[in-house]
Enzyme design. Structure first.
Site, PDB file in Angstrom:
ATOM      1  N   HIS A   1       6.900   7.683  -4.466  1.00 20.95           N
ATOM      2  CA  HIS A   1       5.945   6.638  -4.097  1.00 20.95           C
ATOM      3  C   HIS A   1       4.600   7.252  -3.701  1.00 20.95           C
ATOM      4  CE1 HIS A   1       4.816   2.650  -2.443  1.00 20.95           C
ATOM      5  NE2 HIS A   1       4.131   3.379  -1.586  1.00 20.95           N
ATOM      6  N   GLU A   2       4.652   8.235  -2.811  1.00 25.26           N
ATOM      7  CA  GLU A   2       3.401   8.849  -2.343  1.00 25.26           C
ATOM      8  C   GLU A   2       2.733   9.675  -3.430  1.00 25.26           C
ATOM      9  OE1 GLU A   2       2.230   7.729   0.264  1.00 25.26           O
ATOM     10  OE2 GLU A   2       4.063   6.759   0.970  1.00 25.26           O
TER      11      GLU A   2
ATOM     12  N   HIS B   1       0.301   7.442  -5.340  1.00 27.80           N
ATOM     13  CA  HIS B   1      -0.998   7.322  -4.661  1.00 27.80           C
ATOM     14  C   HIS B   1      -1.819   8.604  -4.845  1.00 27.80           C
ATOM     15  CE1 HIS B   1       0.159   3.595  -2.836  1.00 27.80           C
ATOM     16  NE2 HIS B   1       1.056   4.121  -2.024  1.00 27.80           N
TER      17      HIS B   1
END
Length: 370
Positions: A22-23, A26
């Site tokens: 997920h990170e 980003h």
């Protein structure tokens, strides 16, 4: 040792993969748009381990229930993170000065990578293991049903309906579900013979996955439960993985809707404790079972983060869409009020899921003790 091996380590592994992916979404999209990333953290709270590489600090933090990517200009006072005064070039790389569409892309990349992770995991499974397809073999025929009246028997195999080949039980259901009252030609294999029957599906009431009564056309047969194994190449595996990812996404979204409609009781919602239990049970059966489980949880995490709740990715995207439409961001006061409301919602949800998890553990303990 048993608890560590089958519960704690698998849970850390699953959560670590989900949070990292997920990170990473980003982070990579921020880097693509040349936004300065100050920190990439797995976990929240105090730092356990960290190392600065280039302009970014990579760290592992104490609370493993999440993570974050901190970008320059993402919050007020980011300049304090810098050891030296910011140059004009750095100021141009701040998150808050980027076009709203770029910021939306950066924020949406986290959930998008969760869906992508699910796709990759399903794709790998299909490449290695192929897929199992339930055949259209008849296990039972209900007496007096349309199939029984037409002459279909147990152990028959449905080959085609109205000239359309039937290669699976799902294909058979799709062929009759909207044809109540229509006489259909069934091509059936019985031993070495191939027979034809005229079957008229009848409208019946059944229950769906959520226990709701639905009306659908049935012919009164039950699957024999036979499967055939199909090996898949890279292209077919990718197609099946995309279908599976969409199927899980659709089911998760529908579950959220049913929760709000109170079709599904709120006490069935689980949190980290339930995930830990399931992870441990699957790990004891086979560590390979953690792969599809991780894919399903990844889809759930992606959808959760896209909910339009302030402080979640979906809430930030909502703010940015408003900014895009109005041509200016919402006032600091409005954003702070919305974030407080979002935090209250999340805390309430966490209290509910932890209560459900603990109540479930107590019930299981009492059942075991009795």
């Amino acid at each position: 040792m048993h608890v560590m091996l089958y519960y704690i380590l698998p849970l850390i592994l699953v959560l670590g993969v989900l949070i990292f992916c997920h990170e990473l979404g980003h982070f990579l999209v921020a880097k693509f748009f040349d936004v300065k990333v100050l920190r990439f953290s797995l976990g929240f709270g105090s730092k356990i381990f960290g190392r600065r590489i280039g302009e970014t600090e990579y760290r592992i933090s104490a609370i493993p229930l999440g993570g974050y990517v901190k970008m320059l200009g993402e919050n007020e006072g980011d300049e304090e993170e810098e050891e030296e005064p910011l140059s004009p070039a750095d100021l141009k790389r701040a998150f808050n000065v980027q076009h709203p569409l770029k910021r939306i892309a950066i924020v949406a990349a986290g959930p998008a990578f969760n869906f992508f992770l699910a796709f990759l995991l399903f794709c790998g499974l299909h490449l290695v293991m192929g897929t199992q397809i339930m055949t259209a073999d008849v296990g039972q025929v209900r007496e007096g049903s349309p199939a029984h009246q037409a002459g279909i028997q147990k152990d028959d195999r449905i080959l085609a309906v109205e000239g359309r080949p039937v290669d699976s039980w799902n294909a058979l259901k799709d062929a009759v579900k909207d044809r109540a009252g229509d006489p259909l030609v069934f091509l059936v294999a019985r031993g070495e013979r191939t027979l034809e029957f005229i079957v008229t599906p009848e409208l019946s009431t059944t229950k769906n996955l959520f226990g709701e009564e639905i009306r659908t056309a049935l012919i009164g047969i039950v699957a024999a439960g036979n499967f055939r194994h199909v090996k898949l190449g890279p292209l077919d595996a990718s197609v099946e993985a995309a279908k599976k990812t969409w199927e899980i996404t659709e089911l998760t979204l529908l579950t959220v809707v049913k929760l709000f409609q109170r079709v599904i009781p709120m006490d069935t919602v689980g949190g980290p404790i339930m995930i830990g239990q399931l992870t441990g049970q699957l790990a004891q059966e086979s560590f390979a079972h953690l792969i599809p489980f991780t894919a399903v949880i990844s889809v759930n995490l992606g959808i959760l983060n896209l909910l339009p709740v302030p402080i979640l990715d979906g809430g930030v995207i909502l703010f940015l869409l408003v900014e895009l439409i109005l041509g200016k961001p919402l006032s600091q006061r409005k954003r702070e009020l919305a974030q407080k409301a979002g935090l209250f919602i999340l805390i309430t949800l966490m209290v509910v899921v932890f209560y459900n998890d603990i109540a479930r553990l107590i019930r299981q303990f009492l059942q075991t003790a009795s």
